[in-house]
Design a protein around this motif. Structure first.
Motif, PDB file in Angstrom:
ATOM      1  N   ASP A   1      35.341  66.922  21.312  1.00  0.00           N
ATOM      2  CA  ASP A   1      36.516  67.474  21.983  1.00  0.00           C
ATOM      3  C   ASP A   1      37.431  66.313  22.385  1.00  0.00           C
ATOM      4  OD1 ASP A   1      38.401  68.702  23.582  1.00  0.00           O
ATOM      5  OD2 ASP A   1      36.980  69.253  25.163  1.00  0.00           O
ATOM      6  N   LEU A   2      38.582  66.220  21.761  1.00  0.00           N
ATOM      7  CA  LEU A   2      39.507  65.123  21.999  1.00  0.00           C
ATOM      8  C   LEU A   2      40.100  65.162  23.403  1.00  0.00           C
ATOM      9  CD1 LEU A   2      41.298  65.221  18.529  1.00  0.00           C
ATOM     10  CD2 LEU A   2      39.362  63.802  19.235  1.00  0.00           C
ATOM     11  N   VAL A   3      40.269  66.344  23.981  1.00  0.00           N
ATOM     12  CA  VAL A   3      40.791  66.475  25.349  1.00  0.00           C
ATOM     13  C   VAL A   3      39.794  65.876  26.333  1.00  0.00           C
ATOM     14  CG1 VAL A   3      41.505  68.098  27.145  1.00  0.00           C
ATOM     15  CG2 VAL A   3      42.163  68.506  24.768  1.00  0.00           C
ATOM     16  N   SER A   4      38.520  66.216  26.200  1.00  0.00           N
ATOM     17  CA  SER A   4      37.491  65.658  27.088  1.00  0.00           C
ATOM     18  C   SER A   4      37.360  64.158  26.901  1.00  0.00           C
ATOM     19  CB  SER A   4      36.145  66.328  26.832  1.00  0.00           C
ATOM     20  OG  SER A   4      36.184  67.670  27.233  1.00  0.00           O
ATOM     21  N   ASP A   5      37.446  63.699  25.656  1.00  0.00           N
ATOM     22  CA  ASP A   5      37.400  62.254  25.412  1.00  0.00           C
ATOM     23  C   ASP A   5      38.523  61.543  26.163  1.00  0.00           C
ATOM     24  OD1 ASP A   5      35.188  62.447  23.753  1.00  0.00           O
ATOM     25  OD2 ASP A   5      36.392  62.579  21.928  1.00  0.00           O
ATOM     26  N   ALA A   6      39.711  62.120  26.147  1.00  0.00           N
ATOM     27  CA  ALA A   6      40.856  61.523  26.837  1.00  0.00           C
ATOM     28  C   ALA A   6      40.678  61.533  28.358  1.00  0.00           C
ATOM     29  CB  ALA A   6      42.141  62.254  26.460  1.00  0.00           C
ATOM     30  N   LEU A   7      39.856  62.453  28.879  1.00  0.00           N
ATOM     31  CA  LEU A   7      39.587  62.549  30.314  1.00  0.00           C
ATOM     32  C   LEU A   7      38.303  61.815  30.701  1.00  0.00           C
ATOM     33  CD1 LEU A   7      40.542  66.285  30.872  1.00  0.00           C
ATOM     34  CD2 LEU A   7      41.859  64.261  31.548  1.00  0.00           C
ATOM     35  N   PHE A   8      37.869  60.866  29.869  1.00  0.00           N
ATOM     36  CA  PHE A   8      36.695  60.041  30.138  1.00  0.00           C
ATOM     37  C   PHE A   8      35.415  60.861  30.262  1.00  0.00           C
ATOM     38  CE2 PHE A   8      40.400  57.923  32.067  1.00  0.00           C
ATOM     39  CZ  PHE A   8      40.451  56.823  31.241  1.00  0.00           C
ATOM     40  N   SER A   9      35.266  61.855  29.397  1.00  0.00           N
ATOM     41  CA  SER A   9      34.052  62.654  29.355  1.00  0.00           C
ATOM     42  C   SER A   9      33.535  62.667  27.914  1.00  0.00           C
ATOM     43  CB  SER A   9      34.340  64.085  29.832  1.00  0.00           C
ATOM     44  OG  SER A   9      33.175  64.867  29.783  1.00  0.00           O
ATOM     45  N   PRO A  10      32.818  61.609  27.507  1.00  0.00           N
ATOM     46  CA  PRO A  10      32.308  61.558  26.133  1.00  0.00           C
ATOM     47  C   PRO A  10      31.470  62.791  25.829  1.00  0.00           C
ATOM     48  CG  PRO A  10      31.922  59.491  27.288  1.00  0.00           C
ATOM     49  CD  PRO A  10      32.408  60.467  28.308  1.00  0.00           C
ATOM     50  N   ASN A  11      31.596  63.302  24.600  1.00  0.00           N
ATOM     51  CA  ASN A  11      30.927  64.554  24.260  1.00  0.00           C
ATOM     52  C   ASN A  11      30.630  64.630  22.778  1.00  0.00           C
ATOM     53  OD1 ASN A  11      33.171  66.392  22.840  1.00  0.00           O
ATOM     54  ND2 ASN A  11      34.133  65.076  24.370  1.00  0.00           N
ATOM     55  N   VAL A  12      29.700  65.504  22.440  1.00  0.00           N
ATOM     56  CA  VAL A  12      29.401  65.812  21.054  1.00  0.00           C
ATOM     57  C   VAL A  12      28.925  67.262  21.001  1.00  0.00           C
ATOM     58  CG1 VAL A  12      26.997  65.014  21.128  1.00  0.00           C
ATOM     59  CG2 VAL A  12      28.235  65.016  18.951  1.00  0.00           C
ATOM     60  N   SER A  13      29.260  67.935  19.916  1.00  0.00           N
ATOM     61  CA  SER A  13      28.831  69.313  19.689  1.00  0.00           C
ATOM     62  C   SER A  13      28.274  69.437  18.284  1.00  0.00           C
ATOM     63  CB  SER A  13      30.011  70.281  19.819  1.00  0.00           C
ATOM     64  OG  SER A  13      30.575  70.232  21.091  1.00  0.00           O
TER      65      SER A  13
ATOM     66  N   MET B   1      26.316  79.088  16.204  1.00  0.00           N
ATOM     67  CA  MET B   1      25.965  78.738  17.571  1.00  0.00           C
ATOM     68  C   MET B   1      26.382  77.296  17.825  1.00  0.00           C
ATOM     69  SD  MET B   1      22.244  78.426  19.377  1.00  0.00           S
ATOM     70  CE  MET B   1      21.860  76.973  18.419  1.00  0.00           C
ATOM     71  N   GLU B   2      27.271  77.101  18.786  1.00  0.00           N
ATOM     72  CA  GLU B   2      27.690  75.746  19.137  1.00  0.00           C
ATOM     73  C   GLU B   2      26.930  75.288  20.375  1.00  0.00           C
ATOM     74  OE1 GLU B   2      31.891  73.665  19.498  1.00  0.00           O
ATOM     75  OE2 GLU B   2      31.331  74.674  21.358  1.00  0.00           O
ATOM     76  N   ALA B   3      26.332  74.109  20.294  1.00  0.00           N
ATOM     77  CA  ALA B   3      25.675  73.475  21.437  1.00  0.00           C
ATOM     78  C   ALA B   3      26.390  72.166  21.688  1.00  0.00           C
ATOM     79  CB  ALA B   3      24.203  73.236  21.137  1.00  0.00           C
ATOM     80  N   SER B   4      26.863  71.982  22.914  1.00  0.00           N
ATOM     81  CA  SER B   4      27.598  70.757  23.220  1.00  0.00           C
ATOM     82  C   SER B   4      27.075  70.121  24.490  1.00  0.00           C
ATOM     83  CB  SER B   4      29.097  71.048  23.357  1.00  0.00           C
ATOM     84  OG  SER B   4      29.341  71.921  24.434  1.00  0.00           O
ATOM     85  N   ILE B   5      27.244  68.815  24.568  1.00  0.00           N
ATOM     86  CA  ILE B   5      26.865  68.062  25.748  1.00  0.00           C
ATOM     87  C   ILE B   5      27.993  67.089  26.076  1.00  0.00           C
ATOM     88  CG2 ILE B   5      25.585  66.309  24.442  1.00  0.00           C
ATOM     89  CD1 ILE B   5      24.392  67.634  27.794  1.00  0.00           C
ATOM     90  N   HIS B   6      28.377  67.061  27.335  1.00  0.00           N
ATOM     91  CA  HIS B   6      29.325  66.090  27.877  1.00  0.00           C
ATOM     92  C   HIS B   6      28.524  65.211  28.833  1.00  0.00           C
ATOM     93  CE1 HIS B   6      33.154  68.274  26.838  1.00  0.00           C
ATOM     94  NE2 HIS B   6      32.221  69.173  26.572  1.00  0.00           N
ATOM     95  N   TYR B   7      28.686  63.898  28.732  1.00  0.00           N
ATOM     96  CA  TYR B   7      27.897  63.009  29.570  1.00  0.00           C
ATOM     97  C   TYR B   7      28.728  61.811  29.990  1.00  0.00           C
ATOM     98  CZ  TYR B   7      23.998  60.078  31.089  1.00  0.00           C
ATOM     99  OH  TYR B   7      23.153  59.292  31.821  1.00  0.00           O
ATOM    100  N   GLN B   8      28.888  61.626  31.272  1.00  0.00           N
ATOM    101  CA  GLN B   8      29.608  60.480  31.822  1.00  0.00           C
ATOM    102  C   GLN B   8      28.739  59.882  32.925  1.00  0.00           C
ATOM    103  OE1 GLN B   8      30.969  57.723  32.441  1.00  0.00           O
ATOM    104  NE2 GLN B   8      32.981  58.284  31.759  1.00  0.00           N
ATOM    105  N   PRO B   9      27.926  58.858  32.608  1.00  0.00           N
ATOM    106  CA  PRO B   9      27.001  58.310  33.598  1.00  0.00           C
ATOM    107  C   PRO B   9      27.603  57.230  34.496  1.00  0.00           C
ATOM    108  CG  PRO B   9      26.621  57.264  31.506  1.00  0.00           C
ATOM    109  CD  PRO B   9      27.719  58.283  31.285  1.00  0.00           C
TER     110      PRO B   9
ATOM    111  N   HIS C   1      28.977  62.849  35.552  1.00  0.00           N
ATOM    112  CA  HIS C   1      28.556  64.224  35.301  1.00  0.00           C
ATOM    113  C   HIS C   1      27.860  64.344  33.959  1.00  0.00           C
ATOM    114  CE1 HIS C   1      32.430  63.915  33.234  1.00  0.00           C
ATOM    115  NE2 HIS C   1      31.953  64.822  32.407  1.00  0.00           N
ATOM    116  N   TRP C   2      27.127  65.415  33.833  1.00  0.00           N
ATOM    117  CA  TRP C   2      26.683  65.890  32.520  1.00  0.00           C
ATOM    118  C   TRP C   2      26.876  67.400  32.529  1.00  0.00           C
ATOM    119  CZ3 TRP C   2      22.947  69.517  31.797  1.00  0.00           C
ATOM    120  CH2 TRP C   2      22.008  69.702  32.819  1.00  0.00           C
ATOM    121  N   LEU C   3      27.222  67.923  31.369  1.00  0.00           N
ATOM    122  CA  LEU C   3      27.470  69.359  31.234  1.00  0.00           C
ATOM    123  C   LEU C   3      27.013  69.794  29.855  1.00  0.00           C
ATOM    124  CD1 LEU C   3      28.861  71.971  32.381  1.00  0.00           C
ATOM    125  CD2 LEU C   3      30.873  71.264  31.092  1.00  0.00           C
TER     126      LEU C   3
END
Length: 195
Positions: free
Chosen positions: A33-45, A56-64, A75-77
């Motif tokens: 998600d390019l929007v989350s990347d721009a908001l400092f929330s690295p992610n992959v789906s 079925m989409e499974a995604s994780i956002h992780y900012q340690p 956060h992690w989501l």
């Protein structure tokens, strides 16, 4: 009443994610998600195909990490979404339903939509979970690449503690609850297809 521990949610999420990838790995989309990347929330789906019209989409956002010495945005989501494609998988319009859960430690930042108005002067730490409905569209850019836009709305529940400032540890409130009804996702994702 069945009690579900937070670790059980993560275990089920990983089981569904990796169990489905092994079975349906012949048709899989990998995204960010390019929007989350721009908001400092690295992610992959990852999005395996389940049938001719379902995925079925499974995604994780992780900012340690803290943004800097003052601001907290840790956060992690995790999100699990089942999608019904109206035309063909990974192309065109879809609708779906999703569940989400995670943990946060946020302080000295301005959050959108008026969430946690006190977070500018305090730090909030806790858990979040919820779900909702979504709709999206995926444009085919080439045989392997795509661009996807998605929006979702639903309900999110949070349990949290509040601390005096963004970097200190003096707790001012605990055992607090908040319910949020509104947008639960908004993404513009770059998609790579594995076939």
């Amino acid at each position: 009443m069945i009690k579900i521990k937070r670790n059980d949610i993560a275990d089920v999420f990983l089981l569904l994610l990796f169990g489905s990838v092994g079975v349906w790995g012949q048709s899989l989309a990998v995204k960010s998600d390019l929007v989350s990347d721009a908001l400092f929330s690295p992610n992959v789906s990852v999005e395996p195909l389940l049938s001719a019209h379902w995925s079925m989409e499974a995604s994780i956002h992780y900012q340690p990490l803290a943004l800097d010495s003052r601001h907290r945005w840790k956060h992690w989501l995790g999100r699990l979404e089942f999608r019904r494609w109206l035309c063909s998988p990974y192309a065109g319009l879809y609708y779906g339903f999703h569940a989400l859960g995670g943990q946060f430690n946020v302080g000295d930042v301005n959050l959108p939509l008026g969430l946690y108005r006190g977070v500018r002067n305090s730090r909030y730490e806790g858990w979040v979970w919820g779900g909702g409905l979504s709709v999206g569209y995926q444009w085919i850019l080439s045989s392997r690449w795509g661009l996807e836009g998605s929006l979702g709305a639903g309900v999110v529940f949070a349990d949290y503690s509040r601390y005096r400032c963004g970097h200190c540890g003096d707790r001012t409130a605990s055992g607090r609850h908040k319910t949020y009804l509104g947008p639960t996702r908004g993404a513009i994702s770059l998609v790579y297809l594995l076939k």
